[in-house]
Design a protein around this motif. Structure first.
Motif: not given
Length: 200
Positions: A72-73, A149-150, A167-169, A175-176
């Motif tokens: 989890t991010f 992104p993953f 996949i962090l959501g 952010y990325l």
């Protein structure tokens, strides 16, 4: 001529020599035979019980590591020029302990590392915070706007080794994209490699 001589035995009156009787079995030998017979009976009964004993059900098969792990991010950290960092939480829900042997990402123009550095182990029913740091090595090979992104994590437990794409959501996506845009300006976008399938 008459006279009295020795008497002749009549028919059927001959004396027979007594038949020699068989010796009675010795008590020690009889006891030994009884012990052997009892032991054979006990062994036969034990073998029958062992053969017909209720057998326990086989233990359930261990899960694959990717079936028990969630990532989890959490939050982004301070971003330096061409360098971005963020925290994720890795949790092992059940099954045996899981070892992370590698943390990577799909873009050719980025290099990734983790703190703690891989390999590290996480016990079942627990979690840990991992700081992932990405360094831009070639702006032309990273996307300006990253879509879905993953994060690739290689996991190992006592059953298998698997590389899973997490996949962090949407928070991680925003952010990325922002961090890569700040690092590389208006560099042309590129597409990430497709997520890997499980190796198990």
């Amino acid at each position: 001529m008459t006279g009295i001589g020795p008497l002749e035995p009549g028919e059927g009156t001959w004396a027979h020599e007594p038949v020699e009787a068989r010796p009675a079995p010795r008590p020690r030998r009889r006891r030994t035979l009884l012990i052997l017979a009892t032991a054979c009976a006990v062994l036969a009964a034990g073998g029958a019980l062992w053969a017909t004993r209720p057998r326990p059900a086989p233990p359930p098969e261990l899960p694959f590591p990717a079936q028990t792990v969630t990532v989890t991010f959490l939050a982004d950290r301070t971003t330096a020029p061409r360098r971005l960092a963020f925290d994720v939480r890795l949790a092992v829900e059940s099954g045996p302990a899981v070892t992370v042997t590698r943390v990577s990402q799909p873009y050719a123009g980025l290099a990734a590392e983790s703190e703690p550095p891989a390999p590290f182990r996480t016990a079942p029913g627990s979690s840990r915070v991992i700081t992932v740091t990405m360094r831009v090595t070639e702006c032309g090979r990273v996307p300006k706007n990253a879509a879905l992104p993953f994060l690739e994590v290689t996991l190992r437990n006592t059953r298998a080794i698997q590389t899973q794409s997490f996949i962090l959501g949407p928070r991680y996506t925003r952010y990325l994209s922002r961090a890569l845009g700040d690092a590389c300006g208006e560099s042309a976008p590129s597409s990430p490699k497709p997520p890997r399938r499980l190796n198990g």
